[in-house]
Design a protein around this motif. Structure first.
Motif, PDB file in Angstrom:
ATOM      1  N   GLY A 213       0.836  -1.201   0.000  1.00  0.00           N
ATOM      2  CA  GLY A 213       0.000   0.000   0.000  1.00  0.00           C
ATOM      3  C   GLY A 213       0.868   1.248   0.000  1.00  0.00           C
ATOM      4  N   SER A 244      -4.227  -2.772  -5.159  1.00  0.00           N
ATOM      5  CA  SER A 244      -5.408  -2.733  -4.318  1.00  0.00           C
ATOM      6  C   SER A 244      -6.535  -3.403  -5.096  1.00  0.00           C
ATOM      7  CB  SER A 244      -5.786  -1.275  -4.038  1.00  0.00           C
ATOM      8  OG  SER A 244      -7.055  -1.203  -3.415  1.00  0.00           O
ATOM      9  N   ASN A 261      -8.777  -3.664  -0.050  1.00  0.00           N
ATOM     10  CA  ASN A 261      -8.503  -2.325  -0.553  1.00  0.00           C
ATOM     11  C   ASN A 261      -7.462  -1.660   0.331  1.00  0.00           C
ATOM     12  OD1 ASN A 261     -10.201  -2.224  -2.719  1.00  0.00           O
ATOM     13  ND2 ASN A 261     -11.826  -1.095  -1.692  1.00  0.00           N
ATOM     14  N   LEU A 262      -6.250  -1.520  -0.197  1.00  0.00           N
ATOM     15  CA  LEU A 262      -5.221  -0.832   0.594  1.00  0.00           C
ATOM     16  C   LEU A 262      -5.255   0.660   0.331  1.00  0.00           C
ATOM     17  CD1 LEU A 262      -2.684  -3.661   0.384  1.00  0.00           C
ATOM     18  CD2 LEU A 262      -3.236  -2.458   2.495  1.00  0.00           C
ATOM     19  N   TRP A 263      -5.982   1.044  -0.693  1.00  0.00           N
ATOM     20  CA  TRP A 263      -6.189   2.460  -0.977  1.00  0.00           C
ATOM     21  C   TRP A 263      -7.381   2.588  -1.919  1.00  0.00           C
ATOM     22  CZ3 TRP A 263      -5.488   2.331  -6.217  1.00  0.00           C
ATOM     23  CH2 TRP A 263      -4.534   1.447  -6.734  1.00  0.00           C
TER      24      TRP A 263
END
Ligand code: MN
Length: 297
Positions: A213, A244, A261-263
């Motif tokens: 991320g 992501s 979802n990391l971003w």
């Protein structure tokens, strides 16, 4: 000066005209020197259209790919190796047509989780084929970066020292190690030492962090990583790679295990990564100068 790039998957999952023009425009807008595009399916890339977008936005392109089970040049199977050779040659032709300087990634083996270790014969076959492909790449001034990845993604190159040994066996000036801080964090005993020991064999570098991320929001000591890069005089490309489930689709999300979802905002992520990378490089350069500045009169 290192050219700084960003992986296309920060922006888009594919390379349709819309995806290509958006990814290139955003890469340029944030201020990167190049975009790293996946060449998993070179036939799906419209060369003329892509070239026009690159020219319009004033940035360059490099390509990355991984072979698969059916094109594995380390399999020992001549038919699979033949298909893998063709896949690599196609990627080189694409890179040549778009003025890329580097083709990198898991060029040496299948990008997959393996159930058994590689073999001496498999490695020998891969070394031979990489040598052949490197000759073709050299005619267009292209360097091959052999990516060192974690044990779940290849059974051939998992550590920097293995990549150095592989490069020595190929013995071509345009065959280099491609190191990635995310994978190094899993496999290396000491990331900074591994970078320094790779030395002149380092030809391409992927930044990111432990969870792939935002840079600096994970557990990797990135200051030490950049100090090692600068101290070893590395001047090649540095590309930010992050995934992501916001963007990545199948089959990549399955192979890479991208489940969360990391971003959400690729623009914010990419702008932060560029700023962070520049700051780390500058800090590392200043670190080197400390020794000189600290001499007694
Ligand atoms: Mn990588």
């Amino acid at each position: 000066m290192n050219k700084l790039g960003v992986h296309a998957l920060v922006w888009e999952a594919g390379w349709s005209h819309d995806e290509c023009s958006r990814a290139i425009a955003r890469t340029a807008e944030v201020g990167y020197d190049f975009i790293e595009a996946p060449a998993l399916d070179p036939g799906s890339i419209d060369v003329d259209f892509t070239r026009r977008q690159l020219e319009k936005n004033g940035i360059g392109i490099n390509f990355s790919l991984g072979l698969d089970a059916d094109t594995d040049i380390s399999s020992g199977d001549r038919e699979k190796a033949g298909r893998g050779t063709k896949r690599l040659e196609d990627a080189i032709a694409l890179a040549r047509d778009l003025g890329a300087t580097h083709v990198c990634g898991i060029l040496h083996s299948a990008f997959q989780k393996n159930a058994v270790p590689t073999t001496a014969a498999g490695v020998a076959m891969s070394v031979d084929i990489i040598g052949h492909v490197a000759e073709i790449a050299a005619r267009s001034g292209i360097t091959l970066g052999l990516e060192v990845v974690n044990r779940y993604e290849s059974n051939v190159l998992n550590t920097a020292s293995q990549a150095v040994e592989f490069c020595r066996r190929v013995n071509a000036p345009n065959v280099k190690a491609h190191l990635d801080v995310y994978h190094m964090n899993i496999e290396e005993s000491d990331i900074a030492s591994a970078i320094r020991d790779t030395g002149d064999y380092l030809g391409y570098f992927h930044t990111g962090d432990s969870h792939r991320g935002y840079m600096g929001s994970g557990s990797i000591d990135l200051a030490q990583v950049f100090r090692a890069l600068v101290a070893s005089g590395y001047e090649g490309p540095i590309a930010f790679e992050s995934f992501s489930s916001r963007v990545v689709g199948q089959p990549l999300e399955g192979i890479l295990g991208i489940w969360r979802n990391l971003w959400e905002d690729g623009q914010d992520l990419a702008a932060h990564a560029l700023m962070y990378t520049r700051a780390q490089l500058k800090s590392a350069q200043e670190t080197l100068k400390q020794a000189e500045r600290s001499r007694l009169p």
